[in-house]
Design an enzyme around this catalytic site. Structure first.
Site, short mmCIF file in Angstrom:
data_model
loop_
_atom_site.label_atom_id
_atom_site.label_comp_id
_atom_site.label_asym_id
_atom_site.label_seq_id
_atom_site.Cartn_x
_atom_site.Cartn_y
_atom_site.Cartn_z
N HIS A 1 47.13 32.23 47.06
CA HIS A 1 48.54 32.09 46.68
C HIS A 1 49.21 33.46 46.62
CE1 HIS A 1 48.48 27.81 45.72
NE2 HIS A 1 47.47 27.97 44.87
N HIS B 1 40.97 31.23 45.16
CA HIS B 1 42.06 30.28 45.37
C HIS B 1 43.40 30.88 44.96
CE1 HIS B 1 43.81 26.15 45.42
NE2 HIS B 1 44.60 26.68 44.51
N GLU B 2 43.44 31.48 43.77
CA GLU B 2 44.70 32.06 43.28
C GLU B 2 45.10 33.29 44.10
OE1 GLU B 2 46.41 30.24 41.37
OE2 GLU B 2 44.74 28.90 40.93
#
Length: 153
Positions: free
Chosen positions: A71, A67-68
């Site tokens: 980003h 998920h990170e």
């Protein structure tokens, strides 16, 4: 798992899932409370909550890292890296990253603090006064008859 192992895990997942290298730092941050991890826009580092590893294990950490990394890579490419952006949501599906992490904090039920109440009575007219804070009976008097006050246990 320590910070060095986390760094290796993030680098490996970045190459396997995104086919791009992760060239910044990844480390645990125990000050994170309700989030599994975060990507820092200024330094491009990734912080991960160690409580997620303690509660759910390596599979949860891998999901948070994916998920990170979404980003991270989208931000470096100049694309939409925020949760509401279409690029971000599409990349999440493509790399099978979770949109949210598992619950890290059990909501605390507020417990009422039991406070002691002090009851005072007037010696002359028996007027009652209930107070949360103890007061000096030598300094204060009854508001009705100006009589002396006495603490009732």
């Amino acid at each position: 798992m320590n910070n060095e192992e986390l760094q290796n895990l993030v680098s490996r997942i970045s190459l396997e899932s995104f086919q791009k290298p992760f060239v910044h730092r990844a480390y645990f941050n125990s000050r994170l409370r309700s989030t599994g991890g975060r990507y820092l826009l200024q330094s491009h580092n990734i912080e991960v909550n160690p409580k997620a590893y303690e509660m759910y294990g390596i599979s949860e950490i891998e999901g948070i890292v994916r998920h990170e990394l979404c980003h991270y890579h989208l931000h470096l490419e100049g694309k939409g890296y925020q949760h509401r952006d279409k690029d971000f949501r599409e990349l999440l599906v493509k790399v099978k990253a979770p949109r949210f992490c598992s619950l890290l904090q059990i909501p605390k039920t507020p417990q009422k603090k039991q406070r002691r109440l002090y009851t005072y009575t007037c010696v002359k007219c028996q007027q009652l006064y209930v107070r949360k804070i103890r007061m000096n009976v030598e300094k204060y008097c009854c508001s009705k008859c100006l009589g002396r006050l006495k603490l009732i246990e």
